[in-house]
Structure formats: C-alpha cells, structure tokens
Design a protein around this motif. Structure first.
Motif, PDB file in Angstrom:
ATOM      1  N   ALA A  34      -2.473   1.532 -13.177  1.00 55.38           N
ATOM      2  CA  ALA A  34      -2.195   1.212 -11.782  1.00 55.38           C
ATOM      3  C   ALA A  34      -3.496   1.042 -11.003  1.00 55.38           C
ATOM      4  O   ALA A  34      -4.555   1.539 -11.396  1.00 55.38           O
ATOM      5  N   THR A  35      -3.405   0.331  -9.891  1.00 53.35           N
ATOM      6  CA  THR A  35      -4.527   0.223  -8.964  1.00 53.35           C
ATOM      7  C   THR A  35      -4.486   1.442  -8.054  1.00 53.35           C
ATOM      8  O   THR A  35      -3.600   1.565  -7.207  1.00 53.35           O
ATOM      9  N   VAL A  36      -5.419   2.351  -8.239  1.00 49.62           N
ATOM     10  CA  VAL A  36      -5.365   3.630  -7.520  1.00 49.62           C
ATOM     11  C   VAL A  36      -6.742   4.009  -7.005  1.00 49.62           C
ATOM     12  O   VAL A  36      -7.756   3.820  -7.687  1.00 49.62           O
ATOM     13  N   HIS A  37      -6.786   4.535  -5.790  1.00 47.81           N
ATOM     14  CA  HIS A  37      -8.015   4.991  -5.163  1.00 47.81           C
ATOM     15  C   HIS A  37      -7.749   6.364  -4.562  1.00 47.81           C
ATOM     16  O   HIS A  37      -6.767   6.549  -3.844  1.00 47.81           O
ATOM     17  N   VAL A  73       0.856  -1.185   0.000  1.00 47.39           N
ATOM     18  CA  VAL A  73       0.000   0.000   0.000  1.00 47.39           C
ATOM     19  C   VAL A  73       0.891   1.233   0.000  1.00 47.39           C
ATOM     20  O   VAL A  73       1.791   1.364   0.833  1.00 47.39           O
ATOM     21  N   ILE A  74       0.628   2.152  -0.938  1.00 48.58           N
ATOM     22  CA  ILE A  74       1.472   3.344  -1.080  1.00 48.58           C
ATOM     23  C   ILE A  74       0.612   4.607  -1.070  1.00 48.58           C
ATOM     24  O   ILE A  74      -0.089   4.901  -2.048  1.00 48.58           O
ATOM     25  N   PRO A  75       0.625   5.381   0.028  1.00 43.59           N
ATOM     26  CA  PRO A  75      -0.011   6.704   0.011  1.00 43.59           C
ATOM     27  C   PRO A  75       0.859   7.643  -0.834  1.00 43.59           C
ATOM     28  O   PRO A  75       2.090   7.599  -0.743  1.00 43.59           O
ATOM     29  N   PRO A 118       1.207  -2.614  -6.666  1.00 46.11           N
ATOM     30  CA  PRO A 118       0.824  -1.892  -5.449  1.00 46.11           C
ATOM     31  C   PRO A 118      -0.592  -1.329  -5.520  1.00 46.11           C
ATOM     32  O   PRO A 118      -1.168  -1.150  -6.601  1.00 46.11           O
ATOM     33  N   ILE A 119      -1.132  -1.050  -4.359  1.00 50.06           N
ATOM     34  CA  ILE A 119      -2.364  -0.278  -4.232  1.00 50.06           C
ATOM     35  C   ILE A 119      -1.953   1.149  -3.890  1.00 50.06           C
ATOM     36  O   ILE A 119      -1.318   1.381  -2.857  1.00 50.06           O
ATOM     37  N   ALA A 149      -7.437   2.555   3.002  1.00 54.09           N
ATOM     38  CA  ALA A 149      -6.942   1.473   2.144  1.00 54.09           C
ATOM     39  C   ALA A 149      -7.456   0.104   2.548  1.00 54.09           C
ATOM     40  O   ALA A 149      -7.467  -0.821   1.719  1.00 54.09           O
ATOM     41  N   VAL A 150      -7.902  -0.060   3.792  1.00 51.56           N
ATOM     42  CA  VAL A 150      -8.286  -1.383   4.290  1.00 51.56           C
ATOM     43  C   VAL A 150      -9.300  -2.062   3.372  1.00 51.56           C
ATOM     44  O   VAL A 150      -9.204  -3.265   3.101  1.00 51.56           O
ATOM     45  N   GLN A 151     -10.270  -1.313   2.889  1.00 50.64           N
ATOM     46  CA  GLN A 151     -11.347  -1.906   2.091  1.00 50.64           C
ATOM     47  C   GLN A 151     -10.863  -2.489   0.771  1.00 50.64           C
ATOM     48  O   GLN A 151     -11.567  -3.283   0.135  1.00 50.64           O
TER      49      GLN A 151
END
Length: 283
Positions: free
Chosen positions: A70-73, A25-27, A49-50, A90-92
């Motif tokens: 990329a997987t990005v939120h 997980v990358i902020p 990565p997320i 990010a947990v969800q």
C-alpha cells in the motif's frame, strides 16, 4: 450549488474500474483487523488510496499495509483524532487537484466515484459535501439512520448527513479540531444525495470498543462524544428514534461478507436509564 440527481447502480452493473482523477486519502490508526478488506475493495474499483498511518498504532496496521504494498506514510498527530494534522500532512503526497478523504471504516459508493470523476473538476467551490449512511444491523437487516437532525436542513430533510470530504487540498485552510473536516469551510458544493458513502463503525467495532471511542472523543472535547450516541450506539435506541431505512444497494455485500466477526465485547456494566440520559443528543 446542488447538482442534479443521478441514477443508482443497476443490479449486476459493471463496477467503476478506472483510476479516478483524484486521490483518496485515508487517515488510520490500529485498523489491522479490517484495513486489508477495505484496501482490497478499493483496488477492485481501480483506486489506490494514500494511507496516513498514525505512528502511535500498536497493532499490525503497518505490517498489513506493507505486505499489501500500500501507499502509506506515517505521521504522529499531536491529539487523538485524525483532524490533528493528518490531512495537512497528506498534502505533499497528493498529485491531483482534488482529494477524497475517507476514514478507515468508510467506503464510497460506485455512484459517488462516478459522479466525482465526471463532475468534480467542474465544481465552483473548493469543498463539496457528501452524504454519509450510518450503517448497522437491526433485526438481522442492514439499515441506516435518517434522524431528522442529521439532515442539512432539518425542517426540509432533503440532504442526509452531509460531510465535507471532497476538497482541493492546496486551497483549503487546515485546522486541528475534532469533528470537523480538518479544514475551514466557508462555502460548499453538494454531490447528489444518491452519490453517498457508507460508515461501518458498528460493523467493525463491538459495543465496548464504541463506548471507549466516545469516551475518547469526550476526553478531547467535552460533549463531542456521548451526544453522538444515536450514531455509534444504536443498541440503546428504539427503531422509531433512529428512523431506519434499508440500504438501497447490495454493491457492498463483498465487503460485509469479508469483515471478520466482531470480538466478544468485554462485560459492560451499565445502568440503562443513566446511560440513556448521557447519550441523549440531537435528534
């Protein structure tokens, strides 16, 4: 628990290329200049990565991540640091028992990925401390600091610069506090010191940008910025104060070679003596 040390990569050894049994997980915020370099490097070792993208980014980070599929939120923290809700958000999106949090200017060693993949599921605690190498160029050589006070036990310097980055995302209690893991830590396991990750802040930000970063930290919480001068502004300290050591591995050479040249720093008017006094923090 301090697991047994494992060997380092042998020169020319084939890198880890299978997806590990945890998510990275990358902020990130305003990282368009370098985020593609690090994402390419992750993919070469089998990791997707997320990214939790700060919606307040003003550069092309979103466009770069979208172009690279990329997987990005997106998420909007209520403060100016990653621990202000980004990890909890990010947990969800995490579909594994464990997660590895990396910042957008950090990267794990192959030995770290291997160790976490092999031993992570066996850890007793919900958090595991990992050793971080603070990198910068000194006299043309890539080195990292081994400042005594950055060891887990300064009087017994056996574990350098521990950061609580490997965790069970559904078991920890999240907090919004700067310079914390982003969650409470009551007890922790430890990965071997040789299974480390690198921090490339001085390689991706010029002097003016790093000074601005420390000022931003201090604005959030007085004392949380300038006291970290030895990590972020090594130019103002002598080699003996930093206790330098050459980076042991050349496995990151492709990343370093791919990073764009630093932009010219704006003129920074500094009184060296006063600035040193402001930077004086834990040794």
């Amino acid at each position: 628990m301090l697991p047994p040390n494992h060997r380092s990569n042998a020169p020319g050894e084939r890198p880890f290329v299978h997806a590990p049994p945890f998510r990275v997980v990358i902020p990130t915020r305003d990282s368009s200049a370098t985020i593609g370099v690090f994402l390419d490097a992750y993919r070469k070792i089998g990791i997707e990565p997320i990214y939790i993208l700060d919606a307040r980014s003003v550069d092309d980070s979103a466009r770069v991540l979208k172009r690279m599929n990329a997987t990005v939120h997106e998420f909007t923290p209520d403060r100016n640091f990653a621990e202000a809700g980004m990890l909890a958000h990010a947990v969800q999106f995490i579909d594994t028992e464990w997660a590895l949090r990396m910042d957008d200017d950090e990267f794990p060693s192959i030995e770290l990925i291997r160790w976490l993949s092999a031993r992570g599921a066996c850890l007793e605690k919900d958090v595991c401390a990992l050793s971080r190498r603070e990198l910068f160029f000194y006299e043309g050589k890539l080195q990292y600091t081994k400042i005594r006070n950055h060891f887990w036990l300064p009087d017994n310097p056996a574990f350098l610069n521990p950061h609580f980055r490997f965790y069970r995302p559904r078991k920890v209690k999240y907090v919004s506090q700067i310079h914390t893991p982003g969650f409470e830590v009551e007890a922790s396991d430890f990965a071997p010191q040789e299974a480390y990750f690198i921090h490339c802040d001085t390689l991706v930000r010029n002097l003016a940008q790093r000074i601005e970063k420390l000022q931003r930290y201090d604005d959030e919480k007085p004392g949380s910025g300038w006291g970290m001068g030895r990590l972020y502004l090594p130019e103002f300290f002598a080699a003996q104060e930093l206790n330098l050591s050459p980076l042991e591995s050349d496995e990151f050479r492709e990343i370093f070679a791919s990073l764009p040249p630093l932009s010219e720093a704006a003129t920074v008017e500094i009184d060296p003596r006063k600035f040193r006094q402001m930077l004086e923090g834990p040794r």
